[in-house]
Design an enzyme around this catalytic site. Structure first.
Site, mmCIF file in Angstrom:
data_model
loop_
_atom_site.group_PDB
_atom_site.id
_atom_site.type_symbol
_atom_site.label_atom_id
_atom_site.label_comp_id
_atom_site.label_asym_id
_atom_site.label_seq_id
_atom_site.Cartn_x
_atom_site.Cartn_y
_atom_site.Cartn_z
ATOM 1 C CD GLU A 131 -4.631 -3.644 -10.729
ATOM 2 O OE1 GLU A 131 -4.666 -4.097 -11.873
ATOM 3 O OE2 GLU A 131 -3.729 -3.938 -9.917
ATOM 4 C CG HIS A 165 -7.095 0.729 18.521
ATOM 5 N ND1 HIS A 165 -8.145 0.440 17.677
ATOM 6 C CD2 HIS A 165 -6.594 -0.474 18.920
ATOM 7 C CE1 HIS A 165 -8.274 -0.865 17.560
ATOM 8 N NE2 HIS A 165 -7.358 -1.447 18.309
ATOM 9 N N GLY A 177 2.917 5.909 -15.805
ATOM 10 C CA GLY A 177 2.155 5.462 -14.649
ATOM 11 C C GLY A 177 0.680 5.498 -15.002
#
Length: 377
Positions: free
Chosen positions: A361, A336, A131
């Site tokens: 990325e 909210h 990874g």
């Protein structure tokens, strides 16, 4: 130093913004809820030339700049991250390797369909044991009778398993301490796309594991020189970080848009909550951070367009914008109140979509390593 966009870039910005508001935003909630790939939207973006913005016209691209590409990604992400990452991964990871490292025959074969959006490209780097340590590739490719025989597995791969997916370019060990990139077409025997992941966000994006079991492709499918794979994928990741940084800016801006609109119409204690200093401080801080992050992202794109080194700036932009997207979407949910926790409100989706921007990325921690090394630490 000029901060005004030229006329062509402003036109593209307006056009993508109108498309995002008129076509993407109305469909985003259902696409996310049903985990449906946005085939119709991809086809429309392809027809508009947006699936090949930074590639030359002679190979089917739009002949645009990296800055124009980043702005298009930003505007799409203001409406929905799944649609944006589909275009972003296809461009930065699926098409760029062939454009940069492919033979003339490979370019002629793949680029026209990729730039038109008729086919999607994918890049297979990440593995269960590779990874952040991307050089720890376990997938192997051995030459046998003029063919590469490939065995291994990839994970978290975007755009590889849709009905219009055309190829994946993978990293594989082709010798001792030797990594190369190889193009594998969808439908090749021995190459299988696994079941899509159940994800926190990006639910309308195609993400799945890949497996290779005695997969054979012609020797000519080697992408670039043998043994150059490590250097190639580092460059591809640098380019990809500009696109992902643009996604961070776009998501943060979309979250701010929603938060501001809601705060102006939501009333509490006799007036709109936007009139309270606590809410104003949240909006002001996020708006300021977005402007700074946008300039950093645009600088990385411009440096690439100028042919200058952009590794440091792209890593800084990616680090800054990913964190900002998480914070902006969290504040938007907070503004909210309870409605921010309800799926019908876009900020709920933005919140779920934001976290991956600090991971994909290259994780934040990897960006910090890249930045520190570039500084000479």
């Amino acid at each position: 130093m000029l901060f005004d966009l030229d006329d062509d870039t402003q036109l593209l910005q307006r056009t993508v913004r109108e498309f995002a508001q008129g076509e993407v935003a109305p469909a985003a909630e259902e696409l996310d809820r049903t985990k449906s790939f946005p085939y119709d939207l991809v086809a429309k973006m392809g027809a508009l030339g947006w699936m090949g913005i930074p590639f030359p016209e002679e190979v089917g691209g739009s002949g645009g700049t990296s800055l124009q590409y980043a702005i298009a990604v930003e505007e799409l992400t203001r409406a929905d991250s799944s649609v944006a990452i589909t275009m972003c991964a296809h461009t930065s990871l699926g098409t760029q390797p062939i454009h940069l490292f492919g033979t003339e025959e490979q370019k002629a074969r793949y680029l026209p369909d990729l730039c038109a959006g008729r086919k999607l490209g994918a890049f297979g780097l990440t593995e269960p044991e590779a990874g952040s340590d991307a050089g720890n590739v376990r997938t192997r490719a051995a030459l046998d009778g003029g063919e590469w025989v490939i065995d291994g597995a990839k994970q978290f791969i975007t755009n590889a398993g849709t009905d219009i997916s055309g190829h994946v370019a993978i990293t594989a060990r082709t010798g001792e301490n030797e990594i190369s990139n190889i193009i594998i077409d969808n439908g090749t025997p021995g190459y299988e796309q696994g079941t899509p992941y159940r994800k926190m966000g990006w639910n309308a994006s195609d993400t799945r594991p890949l497996s290779f079991d005695g997969c054979r492709v012609p020797e000519e499918q080697l992408l670039g020189p043998r043994g150059a794979g490590f250097k190639q994928f580092l460059h591809i990741l640098d380019i990809g970080r500009i696109g992902v940084a643009a996604m961070g800016v776009g998501l943060a801006q979309g979250a701010l848009d929603e938060a501001l609109a809601y705060a102006k119409q939501r009333k509490a204690f006799g007036q709109a909550i936007s009139k309270y200093q606590t809410i104003q401080a949240k909006l002001a801080d996020i708006a300021t951070e977005i402007e700074a992050a946008r300039l950093l992202t645009y600088k990385a794109a411009v440096l690439k367009d100028q042919g200058r080194n952009f590794t440091l700036t792209a890593a800084q932009a990616k680090l800054k914008t990913g964190r900002l997207a998480v914070r902006a979407s969290e504040e938007a949910v907070q503004i909210h109140g309870g409605y921010g926790y309800i799926e019908e409100y876009p900020v709920c989706r933005f919140y779920r979509d934001a976290k991956i921007l600090t991971i994909g990325e290259g994780t934040d921690e990897v960006q910090q390593m890249v930045i520190a090394r570039a500084l000479g630490a």
